[in-house]
Design a protein around this motif. Structure first.
Motif, short mmCIF file in Angstrom:
data_model
loop_
_atom_site.label_atom_id
_atom_site.label_comp_id
_atom_site.label_asym_id
_atom_site.label_seq_id
_atom_site.Cartn_x
_atom_site.Cartn_y
_atom_site.Cartn_z
N VAL A 35 0.98 -1.25 -0.04
CA VAL A 35 -0.07 -0.03 0.06
C VAL A 35 0.87 1.34 -0.18
CG1 VAL A 35 -1.81 1.08 1.22
CG2 VAL A 35 -1.80 -1.21 1.10
N LEU A 36 1.99 1.47 0.84
CA LEU A 36 2.74 2.51 0.71
C LEU A 36 4.04 2.15 0.55
CD1 LEU A 36 1.67 3.02 4.67
CD2 LEU A 36 0.76 4.27 2.78
N ARG A 37 4.84 3.35 -0.33
CA ARG A 37 6.10 3.39 -0.39
C ARG A 37 6.88 3.45 0.98
NH1 ARG A 37 7.00 5.17 -5.81
NH2 ARG A 37 5.16 6.18 -6.83
N ALA A 38 8.10 3.08 0.89
CA ALA A 38 8.88 2.94 1.87
C ALA A 38 9.29 4.43 2.76
CB ALA A 38 10.39 2.50 1.61
N LEU A 39 9.08 5.48 1.87
CA LEU A 39 9.32 6.64 2.34
C LEU A 39 7.96 7.24 3.20
CD1 LEU A 39 7.53 8.77 0.35
CD2 LEU A 39 9.50 8.39 -1.03
N ASP A 40 6.90 6.60 2.80
CA ASP A 40 5.52 6.77 3.62
C ASP A 40 5.34 6.27 4.85
OD1 ASP A 40 4.83 8.67 1.68
OD2 ASP A 40 3.99 7.14 0.40
N GLU A 41 6.18 4.89 4.88
CA GLU A 41 5.73 3.87 6.08
C GLU A 41 5.94 4.49 7.30
OE1 GLU A 41 7.61 0.22 5.38
OE2 GLU A 41 6.63 -0.15 3.59
N GLY A 42 6.77 5.82 7.54
CA GLY A 42 7.31 6.33 8.77
C GLY A 42 6.08 6.82 9.50
N LYS A 43 4.83 7.32 8.55
CA LYS A 43 3.73 7.82 9.05
C LYS A 43 2.71 6.75 9.27
CE LYS A 43 4.28 11.63 5.47
NZ LYS A 43 3.90 12.09 4.70
N LEU A 44 3.06 5.61 9.23
CA LEU A 44 1.92 4.55 9.44
C LEU A 44 1.41 4.53 10.85
CD1 LEU A 44 0.66 1.90 8.44
CD2 LEU A 44 2.41 0.46 8.83
N VAL A 45 2.13 4.41 11.83
CA VAL A 45 1.84 4.43 13.14
C VAL A 45 0.59 5.66 13.47
CG1 VAL A 45 2.32 4.57 15.54
CG2 VAL A 45 3.72 3.19 14.00
N ASP A 46 1.03 6.78 12.92
CA ASP A 46 0.28 7.93 13.36
C ASP A 46 -1.06 7.61 12.63
OD1 ASP A 46 1.77 9.34 14.65
OD2 ASP A 46 2.87 10.31 13.01
N TYR A 47 -1.09 7.11 11.27
CA TYR A 47 -2.08 6.82 10.34
C TYR A 47 -3.02 5.73 11.31
CZ TYR A 47 -5.29 4.15 7.17
OH TYR A 47 -6.10 3.64 6.75
N LEU A 48 -2.54 4.63 11.90
CA LEU A 48 -3.17 3.72 12.40
C LEU A 48 -3.90 4.10 13.61
CD1 LEU A 48 -0.57 0.64 12.17
CD2 LEU A 48 -2.74 1.11 10.84
N VAL A 49 -3.32 5.16 14.44
CA VAL A 49 -3.82 5.78 15.69
C VAL A 49 -5.26 6.55 15.29
CG1 VAL A 49 -3.62 7.44 17.54
CG2 VAL A 49 -1.53 5.66 17.22
N GLY A 50 -5.00 7.01 14.08
CA GLY A 50 -5.83 8.08 13.66
C GLY A 50 -7.08 6.94 13.36
N VAL A 51 -7.07 5.80 12.84
CA VAL A 51 -8.13 4.80 12.51
C VAL A 51 -8.79 4.77 13.86
CG1 VAL A 51 -8.56 2.79 11.71
CG2 VAL A 51 -7.11 3.90 10.45
N THR A 52 -8.07 4.26 14.93
CA THR A 52 -8.67 4.16 16.24
C THR A 52 -9.71 5.29 16.66
OG1 THR A 52 -6.91 4.58 17.61
CG2 THR A 52 -6.93 2.43 16.54
N GLN A 53 -8.99 6.43 16.45
CA GLN A 53 -9.90 7.68 16.96
C GLN A 53 -11.11 7.96 16.20
OE1 GLN A 53 -6.42 10.30 16.69
NE2 GLN A 53 -5.74 9.93 18.56
N LYS A 54 -11.01 7.83 14.88
CA LYS A 54 -12.29 7.99 14.14
C LYS A 54 -13.43 6.76 14.07
CE LYS A 54 -9.48 10.57 10.91
NZ LYS A 54 -8.68 10.76 9.43
N ASP A 55 -13.15 5.60 14.36
CA ASP A 55 -14.14 4.67 14.56
C ASP A 55 -14.77 4.71 16.07
OD1 ASP A 55 -15.59 2.38 14.45
OD2 ASP A 55 -14.04 1.13 13.74
N ASP A 56 -16.08 4.94 16.10
CA ASP A 56 -16.91 5.00 17.06
C ASP A 56 -17.34 3.96 17.54
OD1 ASP A 56 -15.90 7.82 17.31
OD2 ASP A 56 -17.70 8.57 16.39
#
Length: 279
Positions: A35-56
């Motif tokens: 899904v993500l390029r190697a240069l984007d994978e550093g942002k993965l954790v922040d994205y995953l945390v965001g998923v948990t915050q948005k799913d009510d």
């Protein structure tokens, strides 16, 4: 706040209180590379945390080992984030729908974290091994030797047009691969077999229809409908989702009936599982 724990192959945490004999370590680092390029994978954790915050309305599972499953917005692909005791236990991209394959379960392979695993079996005699995206709640439903209907999906590590090739048969005849649907488990040999998992496959297939676009984690992915194999005249249809960075340059010109080849990660979940429709 979620603690950020990672395994050797990506976001996965192991519960030190769980000991599963013969368990596979597991992990999804290589899978997020679909899904993500190697240069984007550093942002993965922040994205995953965001998923948990948005799913009510996260899904709950387990009795003795309870957990929550958070998912990203509706779509053909969704991110699945599993949280246990406030820990981000695992996260992976999940295909929501797909063609149904009747699979005879021959082995159930749990991962060391106790909530994920793979299924090894066969469909009409063809070897099928895949990551079960809802293993955390369905593992106890399976019995070795029984057949279950699974909705199957795939994400591509690489995807491109296949060159015109021929092979020599046992009797010395030349056989063309043009229009052929074939696959080989990557772990059985060939390039990269030492690092391949049992649910990784090389494949060759004509494109069965028009590609369609979707997105996940801010990335565009294209679904390419293919047939992995035709055992006993049963077509094993699957859509291989591919991000732009895994596509060969000529894939913008791909048309139905073009021969494609690539390397993919196979996954699936019980067809009777209605979780995504209920959310």
């Amino acid at each position: 706040m979620l603690r950020r724990l990672f395994g050797t192959r990506g976001p996965v945490a192991r519960d030190p209180e769980v000991v599963i004999p013969g368990a596979t370590q597991g992990g999804h680092g290589d899978h997020w590379g679909c899904v993500l390029r190697a240069l984007d994978e550093g942002k993965l954790v922040d994205y995953l945390v965001g998923v948990t915050q948005k799913d009510d309305h996260p899904e709950t599972f387990g009795t003795t080992r309870k957990g929550l499953v958070f998912r990203s917005e509706e779509g053909p692909l969704r991110t699945c984030v599993i949280v246990m005791s406030g820990v981000l236990a695992s996260a992976y991209p999940e295909v929501q729908d797909g063609a149904v394959w009747p699979i005879l379960v021959q082995e159930i392979i749990p991962w060391a974290n106790g909530i994920e695993g793979q299924i090894s079996g066969s469909a009409y005699g063809a070897v099928v091994r895949f990551f079960d995206t809802r293993f955390y709640k369905n593992a106890d439903k399976y019995t070795v030797g029984e057949t279950y209907n699974f909705k199957m999906g795939a994400l591509a590590y690489t995807l491109g047009h296949a060159p015109e090739t021929e092979a020599e048969s046992d009797i010395g005849a030349r056989v063309s691969f043009k229009g052929a649907s074939a696959y080989m488990p990557a772990a059985s040999g060939g390039p990269g077999s030492e690092e391949a998992e049992i649910d990784d496959y090389w494949f060759h297939s004509p494109l069965e229809g028009e590609p369609s676009e979707t997105s996940l984690a801010g990335q565009r992915l294209t679904a390419y409908p293919i047939i992995m194999a035709i055992p006993n005249d049963f077509e094993l249809h699957v859509s291989a989702y591919a991000a732009d960075h895994v596509l060969a340059p000529d894939m913008a010109l791909a048309r139905p009936e073009d021969d494609l080849q690539g390397f993919l990660w196979l996954q699936g979940h019980l067809a009777e599982d209605k979780e995504s429709e209920e959310e």
